[in-house]
Design an enzyme around this catalytic site. Structure first.
Site: not given
Ligand code: AMP
Length: 398
Positions: A37, A204, A354, A377
């Site tokens: 950064r 999610k 992210g 974000g």
């Molecule tokens: P996000 O912040 O929504 O982009 O989510 C990122 C997180 O999703 C990371 O910490 C990954 O470990 C998790 N992730 C990715 N694939 C899976 C999975 N199949 N099961 C559980 N967590 C996951």
């Protein structure tokens, strides 16, 4: 088209320029563990110095909840690193306002750089920074003639150090980094070279619904991987075992599959594990073969091959969210395969900030990607098509 003033529209010679940068770097025991950064802010800082500005830099670092947080969240080490990167002295004042700040500002010469302490030290007493306290914004604005916002990571928040200063100062502009983020994440996405392939992953669906909705209308194909994929398979009636599933989003996933059936591409195989642990990897297997006591933690080789074919045909690729639990070595392959496919393609490649940005940097792909966003974000909100307060507050082009 950028309709905000940029630093090219300014004449800063001999003027005090207060610059909001994003120096929110990861630190362990007072050591900077990743200076990306700071590196990213150098271009704007050098351009303003060359133009004869007298710079006053502001940034936040972490979150300040109690007085004890101040010792580990001082920006002093960042000032030292910045001085190395710009090859010039950086004066650090361990205060966010007051006589010492004002004296240091008064002694600035063209090209000089002054850095104030972590803006969130102002959060201890009534959250003045984070709640955009008008007196604080006015005070910082009073130190300078011009405001430059180059902090993309906080552009989706209205704080005193971005929106506040912009509100109370005569002249303002976006910095080069912010300009590039807006150009890529908003202008390019609105009018992409086609085929435009979006890749969504991460944990999610619920966090990404507005982005999914927007991309469904803009993208030609959407690859859906990561934890999200299992809710889609659940919606199609498959056994997903103990994989991450959002039961309250199953209906949404069905509806999305119906609306986007020509566009949505799901993984066809997974890294199957018996538990959420690195050493619990069992095998790669296809979506019909997940047993009730098993979970998918990454996309498998058949999926990676299919995704690479789709990416190879694209002219623009946008990626947000890892394909698997990339923090564990056994479940990195799907995410690495997407990095490889991005690098191999002739498309313009964009990684939203992210975790996918962190993964690409960690795996050594940073130099081969066209744009890696510095905001998590903020990049999601820009992709949703939202107006970000930190950008909106900057003056429009004349
Ligand atoms: P996000 O912040 O929504 O982009 O989510 C990122 C997180 O999703 C990371 O910490 C990954 O470990 C998790 N992730 C990715 N694939 C899976 C999975 N199949 N099961 C559980 N967590 C996951």
């Amino acid at each position: 088209m950028m309709h905000k003033q940029t630093i090219h529209d300014l004449n800063v010679a001999g003027k005090n320029v207060i610059v909001r940068v994003d120096f929110n770097v990861p630190m362990t025991d007072g050591q900077i563990t990743d200076d990306n950064r700071i590196v990213q802010a150098v271009e704007t800082i050098q351009a303003l110095r060359t133009a004869g500005g007298k710079l006053i830099l502001l940034s936040h670092l972490g979150r300040i909840k109690e007085a004890a947080d101040k010792a580990k969240l001082t920006l002093a080490p960042v000032a030292v690193r910045l001085a190395e990167l710009i090859d010039a002295p950086v004066t650090f004042v361990p205060a966010t306002r007051g006589a010492e700040v004002e004296a240091a500002v008064a002694s600035l010469q063209p090209g000089d750089v002054l850095m104030l302490e972590n803006t969130r030290f102002e959060d201890l007493d009534g959250k003045k920074e984070s709640n955009n306290d008008p007196d604080l914004g006015k005070y910082w604005a009073s130190l300078a003639d011009v405001f430059v916002n180059d902090a993309f990571g906080t552009a989706h928040r209205a704080h005193a150090s971005n929106v506040g200063i912009a509100t109370y100062i005569k002249e303002s502009a976006v910095g080069l980094l912010l300009e590039r983020e807006i150009d890529v994440l908003s202008t390019t996405i609105e009018n992409p070279k086609r085929p435009f392939v979006a890749i969504l992953g991460g944990a999610k669906i619920s966090d990404k619904i507005p982005v999914i909705e927007r991309l469904l209308t803009i993208a030609d194909s959407i690859i859906v991987g990561g934890g999200m994929a299992y809710t889609f398979y659940k919606a199609m009636g498959y056994e997903v075992g103990t994989s991450l599933v959002e039961l309250d989003k199953v209906d949404y996933a069905s509806d999305m599959l119906a609306r986007g059936k020509e566009k949505i591409i799901l993984p066809v195989d997974f890294a199957i594990a018996t538990d959420f642990r690195n050493d619990a990897f069992d095998r790669y297997d296809t979506y019909e073969n997940i047993k009730p006591n098993e979970m998918g933690l990454d996309s498998g080789p058949l999926s990676s091959k299919r995704f690479a074919e789709v990416i190879a045909g694209a002219k623009t690729v946008l990626w947000n969210g890892p394909m698997g639990v990339f923090e564990m070595p056994a479940f990195q392959a799907g995410t690495k395969a997407v990095c490889d496919a991005l690098v191999a393609s002739n498309a313009y490649t964009i990684i939203g900030g992210g975790d996918s940005a962190a993964a690409a940097i960690q795996f050594g792909y940073a130099d081969s990607i066209d744009h890696i966003s510095t905001g998590g974000g903020a990049s999601l909100e820009l992709l949703e098509g939202k107006v970000l307060p930190g950008i909106a507050a900057v003056q429009d082009k004349k």
